[in-house]
Design a protein around this motif. Structure first.
Motif, PDB file in Angstrom:
ATOM      1  N   ALA A 155       0.838  -1.206   0.000  1.00 33.75           N
ATOM      2  CA  ALA A 155       0.000   0.000   0.000  1.00 33.75           C
ATOM      3  C   ALA A 155       0.871   1.253   0.000  1.00 33.75           C
ATOM      4  O   ALA A 155       0.608   2.210  -0.753  1.00 33.75           O
ATOM      5  CB  ALA A 155      -0.922  -0.002   1.221  1.00 33.75           C
ATOM      6  N   PHE A 156       1.917   1.236   0.820  1.00 39.53           N
ATOM      7  CA  PHE A 156       2.813   2.394   0.942  1.00 39.53           C
ATOM      8  C   PHE A 156       3.444   2.738  -0.410  1.00 39.53           C
ATOM      9  O   PHE A 156       3.465   3.899  -0.828  1.00 39.53           O
ATOM     10  CB  PHE A 156       3.899   2.084   1.977  1.00 39.53           C
ATOM     11  N   GLN A 157       3.948   1.716  -1.117  1.00 41.27           N
ATOM     12  CA  GLN A 157       4.624   1.977  -2.386  1.00 41.27           C
ATOM     13  C   GLN A 157       3.646   2.378  -3.483  1.00 41.27           C
ATOM     14  O   GLN A 157       3.959   3.231  -4.317  1.00 41.27           O
ATOM     15  CB  GLN A 157       5.428   0.753  -2.823  1.00 41.27           C
ATOM     16  N   ILE A 158       2.460   1.770  -3.497  1.00 41.07           N
ATOM     17  CA  ILE A 158       1.450   2.159  -4.495  1.00 41.07           C
ATOM     18  C   ILE A 158       1.100   3.635  -4.309  1.00 41.07           C
ATOM     19  O   ILE A 158       0.993   4.392  -5.280  1.00 41.07           O
ATOM     20  CB  ILE A 158       0.196   1.263  -4.404  1.00 41.07           C
ATOM     21  N   VAL A 159       0.942   4.064  -3.037  1.00 41.73           N
ATOM     22  CA  VAL A 159       0.665   5.480  -2.757  1.00 41.73           C
ATOM     23  C   VAL A 159       1.823   6.354  -3.251  1.00 41.73           C
ATOM     24  O   VAL A 159       1.606   7.396  -3.881  1.00 41.73           O
ATOM     25  CB  VAL A 159       0.411   5.699  -1.249  1.00 41.73           C
ATOM     26  N   ASP A 160       3.055   5.938  -2.980  1.00 38.67           N
ATOM     27  CA  ASP A 160       4.223   6.681  -3.482  1.00 38.67           C
ATOM     28  C   ASP A 160       4.171   6.821  -5.005  1.00 38.67           C
ATOM     29  O   ASP A 160       4.497   7.871  -5.555  1.00 38.67           O
ATOM     30  CB  ASP A 160       5.513   5.946  -3.093  1.00 38.67           C
ATOM     31  N   ASP A 161       3.773   5.736  -5.671  1.00 36.59           N
ATOM     32  CA  ASP A 161       3.727   5.733  -7.133  1.00 36.59           C
ATOM     33  C   ASP A 161       2.619   6.645  -7.663  1.00 36.59           C
ATOM     34  O   ASP A 161       2.758   7.234  -8.738  1.00 36.59           O
ATOM     35  CB  ASP A 161       3.556   4.303  -7.655  1.00 36.59           C
ATOM     36  N   ILE A 162       1.534   6.779  -6.897  1.00 36.13           N
ATOM     37  CA  ILE A 162       0.479   7.732  -7.263  1.00 36.13           C
ATOM     38  C   ILE A 162       0.995   9.156  -7.074  1.00 36.13           C
ATOM     39  O   ILE A 162       0.789  10.029  -7.935  1.00 36.13           O
ATOM     40  CB  ILE A 162      -0.793   7.501  -6.410  1.00 36.13           C
ATOM     41  N   LEU A 163       1.658   9.396  -5.946  1.00 37.27           N
ATOM     42  CA  LEU A 163       2.163  10.742  -5.637  1.00 37.27           C
ATOM     43  C   LEU A 163       3.161  11.231  -6.673  1.00 37.27           C
ATOM     44  O   LEU A 163       3.328  12.439  -6.869  1.00 37.27           O
ATOM     45  CB  LEU A 163       2.794  10.764  -4.233  1.00 37.27           C
ATOM     46  N   ASP A 164       3.826  10.295  -7.353  1.00 35.76           N
ATOM     47  CA  ASP A 164       4.757  10.678  -8.415  1.00 35.76           C
ATOM     48  C   ASP A 164       4.041  11.450  -9.522  1.00 35.76           C
ATOM     49  O   ASP A 164       4.677  12.206 -10.261  1.00 35.76           O
ATOM     50  CB  ASP A 164       5.445   9.428  -8.989  1.00 35.76           C
ATOM     51  N   PHE A 165       2.714  11.272  -9.614  1.00 32.38           N
ATOM     52  CA  PHE A 165       1.931  11.980 -10.635  1.00 32.38           C
ATOM     53  C   PHE A 165       1.072  13.101 -10.064  1.00 32.38           C
ATOM     54  O   PHE A 165       0.634  13.974 -10.805  1.00 32.38           O
ATOM     55  CB  PHE A 165       1.015  10.992 -11.371  1.00 32.38           C
ATOM     56  N   THR A 166       0.818  13.081  -8.760  1.00 34.82           N
ATOM     57  CA  THR A 166      -0.134  14.042  -8.197  1.00 34.82           C
ATOM     58  C   THR A 166       0.491  15.083  -7.280  1.00 34.82           C
ATOM     59  O   THR A 166      -0.169  16.039  -6.892  1.00 34.82           O
ATOM     60  CB  THR A 166      -1.241  13.305  -7.403  1.00 34.82           C
ATOM     61  N   SER A 167       1.768  14.902  -6.911  1.00 34.66           N
ATOM     62  CA  SER A 167       2.413  15.847  -5.995  1.00 34.66           C
ATOM     63  C   SER A 167       3.389  16.749  -6.733  1.00 34.66           C
ATOM     64  O   SER A 167       3.856  16.420  -7.825  1.00 34.66           O
ATOM     65  CB  SER A 167       3.168  15.101  -4.892  1.00 34.66           C
ATOM     66  N   SER A 168       3.696  17.857  -6.086  1.00 33.73           N
ATOM     67  CA  SER A 168       4.680  18.782  -6.655  1.00 33.73           C
ATOM     68  C   SER A 168       6.090  18.295  -6.349  1.00 33.73           C
ATOM     69  O   SER A 168       6.304  17.463  -5.470  1.00 33.73           O
ATOM     70  CB  SER A 168       4.496  20.173  -6.047  1.00 33.73           C
ATOM     71  N   THR A 169       7.057  18.842  -7.056  1.00 32.73           N
ATOM     72  CA  THR A 169       8.465  18.523  -6.818  1.00 32.73           C
ATOM     73  C   THR A 169       8.858  18.858  -5.380  1.00 32.73           C
ATOM     74  O   THR A 169       9.579  18.107  -4.731  1.00 32.73           O
ATOM     75  CB  THR A 169       9.359  19.309  -7.802  1.00 32.73           C
ATOM     76  N   ASP A 170       8.334  19.978  -4.846  1.00 35.67           N
ATOM     77  CA  ASP A 170       8.661  20.392  -3.473  1.00 35.67           C
ATOM     78  C   ASP A 170       8.203  19.347  -2.462  1.00 35.67           C
ATOM     79  O   ASP A 170       8.913  19.032  -1.514  1.00 35.67           O
ATOM     80  CB  ASP A 170       8.003  21.736  -3.150  1.00 35.67           C
ATOM     81  N   THR A 171       6.999  18.812  -2.680  1.00 40.06           N
ATOM     82  CA  THR A 171       6.455  17.822  -1.746  1.00 40.06           C
ATOM     83  C   THR A 171       7.223  16.516  -1.829  1.00 40.06           C
ATOM     84  O   THR A 171       7.516  15.881  -0.816  1.00 40.06           O
ATOM     85  CB  THR A 171       4.964  17.551  -2.059  1.00 40.06           C
ATOM     86  N   LEU A 172       7.555  16.086  -3.051  1.00 35.54           N
ATOM     87  CA  LEU A 172       8.210  14.798  -3.259  1.00 35.54           C
ATOM     88  C   LEU A 172       9.679  14.810  -2.866  1.00 35.54           C
ATOM     89  O   LEU A 172      10.239  13.783  -2.494  1.00 35.54           O
ATOM     90  CB  LEU A 172       8.129  14.390  -4.741  1.00 35.54           C
ATOM     91  N   GLY A 173      10.313  15.976  -2.986  1.00 36.28           N
ATOM     92  CA  GLY A 173      11.762  16.028  -2.778  1.00 36.28           C
ATOM     93  C   GLY A 173      12.528  15.524  -3.988  1.00 36.28           C
ATOM     94  O   GLY A 173      13.734  15.323  -3.955  1.00 36.28           O
ATOM     95  N   LYS A 174      11.810  15.263  -5.082  1.00 39.48           N
ATOM     96  CA  LYS A 174      12.428  14.866  -6.358  1.00 39.48           C
ATOM     97  C   LYS A 174      11.461  15.298  -7.456  1.00 39.48           C
ATOM     98  O   LYS A 174      10.289  15.565  -7.188  1.00 39.48           O
ATOM     99  CB  LYS A 174      12.671  13.348  -6.405  1.00 39.48           C
ATOM    100  N   PRO A 175      11.910  15.395  -8.710  1.00 34.50           N
ATOM    101  CA  PRO A 175      11.011  15.858  -9.774  1.00 34.50           C
ATOM    102  C   PRO A 175       9.798  14.952  -9.950  1.00 34.50           C
ATOM    103  O   PRO A 175       9.914  13.727  -9.934  1.00 34.50           O
ATOM    104  CB  PRO A 175      11.908  15.823 -11.031  1.00 34.50           C
ATOM    105  N   ALA A 176       8.607  15.566 -10.093  1.00 37.15           N
ATOM    106  CA  ALA A 176       7.386  14.795 -10.347  1.00 37.15           C
ATOM    107  C   ALA A 176       7.508  14.089 -11.696  1.00 37.15           C
ATOM    108  O   ALA A 176       8.104  14.617 -12.638  1.00 37.15           O
ATOM    109  CB  ALA A 176       6.177  15.721 -10.331  1.00 37.15           C
ATOM    110  N   GLY A 177       6.956  12.886 -11.787  1.00 34.28           N
ATOM    111  CA  GLY A 177       7.018  12.118 -13.030  1.00 34.28           C
ATOM    112  C   GLY A 177       8.366  11.491 -13.301  1.00 34.28           C
ATOM    113  O   GLY A 177       8.615  10.966 -14.389  1.00 34.28           O
ATOM    114  N   SER A 178       9.260  11.502 -12.295  1.00 34.15           N
ATOM    115  CA  SER A 178      10.626  11.012 -12.533  1.00 34.15           C
ATOM    116  C   SER A 178      10.668   9.507 -12.776  1.00 34.15           C
ATOM    117  O   SER A 178      11.508   9.027 -13.539  1.00 34.15           O
ATOM    118  CB  SER A 178      11.554  11.403 -11.384  1.00 34.15           C
ATOM    119  N   ASP A 179       9.775   8.744 -12.125  1.00 40.49           N
ATOM    120  CA  ASP A 179       9.743   7.295 -12.356  1.00 40.49           C
ATOM    121  C   ASP A 179       9.393   6.992 -13.803  1.00 40.49           C
ATOM    122  O   ASP A 179      10.039   6.169 -14.455  1.00 40.49           O
ATOM    123  CB  ASP A 179       8.720   6.616 -11.432  1.00 40.49           C
TER     124      ASP A 179
END
Length: 323
Positions: A210-234
């Motif tokens: 569940a934790f990783q699936i949420v992380d994978d969603i956040l890669d598309f829905t969060s800002s770079t500032d929130t993620l600490g890395k560029p959005a869409g990087s995966d």
């Protein structure tokens, strides 16, 4: 959203001891490794993995205090996790992690790889000193799984034919194995029954997924500032996660963009737009919710306590990161 740090109040003092110990355990006698350890363990991560180990330790040791071996297991868990991040960042060529520069961007790839190797080796040494063969086997398997997951991810780059099952298997190797096996190991150090140990493993497994699936969603829905890395990087690096795989079922043109590895200007932005325009993110949410629900069901076999309630709340916290 409940911050992870306030969520872990039953083991707040334990986590402070852990933070102090980690720098001492890793940095001794190696100036560069000491600097890398200060950087890694001072980067303010949520410490979710060792917190789960400590919470399970307390939830299964209600009549007495947790032992030094429980504490050492939590430290080993964080060391293994951190080692995997150092290596991941080299492979992914990531410049930032948790909003701070990665080890390899500060010290170079050679030092980063050696620092990761050193952390794995040192965690193995401390693991052996727990003098519990079952626990050694569980955590050694994690280190193998981490390598298997990284290899599988590398082999599957830009492969639009991989299934959700393949994705979940890779996700287990890279994320859930550590949480599952360290959860079970904490129970074994408390001398729980085999049945309870197996439930603790399943709790960690499903929570980790569940934790990783949420992380994978956040890669598309969060800002770079929130993620600490560029959005869409995966997606850019060819790592196709649940939102992408679900979106591929609806959006045929997405496959063409991925197959040509976003070679043309605007390809990546168009791919992200197609994913947002599909049911990919919603279906991924439902998948994460399913695994969080199953995780909680496996806690029913533990007696009620403050630590037990916190373990239940962690599943809600994992999902709450989406909102």
């Amino acid at each position: 959203m409940t911050p992870a740090t306030s969520l872990f109040s039953p083991v707040e003092a334990d986590l402070q001891i852990l933070a102090d110990n980690l720098k001492q355990l890793v940095g001794n006698g190696h100036p560069i490794l000491c600097a890398a350890a200060e950087h890694l363990f001072g980067a303010g991560g949520k410490r979710i993995r060792p917190a789960i180990v400590l919470l399970i330790s307390r939830a299964t040791m209600l009549e007495q205090d947790i032992t030094p071996r429980h504490r050492r297991l939590a430290e080993i868990t964080e060391m293994i996790h951190t080692a995997s991040l150092v290596h991941d960042d080299v492979v992914d060529e990531s410049e930032m992690r948790r909003g701070v520069p990665t080890v390899h961007s500060l010290f170079g790839n050679r030092i980063a790889i050696l620092a990761g190797d050193f952390l794995f080796a040192q965690s193995s040494w401390y693991l052996a000193n727990l003098d519990n063969l079952d626990v050694v086997k569980l955590l050694s398997e994690v280190i193998m799984d981490l390598a298997s997951g990284e290899i599988q991810q590398g082999l599957n780059r830009f492969d639009t034919n991989i299934s959700i099952d393949t994705y979940l298997k890779k996700t287990y190797y890279k994320t859930a194995s550590l949480i599952a096996n360290s959860s079970k190991a904490a129970g074994l150090l408390s001398n729980v029954s085999q049945e309870t140990a197996d439930h603790l493993y399943s709790y960690g497994r499903h929570l980790g997924l569940a934790f990783q699936i949420v992380d994978d969603i956040l890669d598309f829905t969060s800002s770079t500032d929130t993620l600490g890395k560029p959005a869409g990087s995966d997606l850019k690096s060819g790592n196709l996660t649940a939102p992408v795989l679900f979106a591929l079922e609806e959006k045929p043109y997405l496959e063409a963009l991925i197959d040509r590895e976003f070679a043309q200007k605007g390809d990546l932005e168009q791919a992200i737009s197609l994913i947002h325009d599909s049911q990919g993110i919603q279906r991924s949410r439902e998948l994460a919710e399913h695994h969080a629900k199953v995780a909680v069901e496996h806690l029913a076999h533990l007696p009620s306590s403050e630590s037990w309630q916190t373990l239940m709340k962690i599943a809600d916290y994992v999902l709450s990161r989406l909102y």
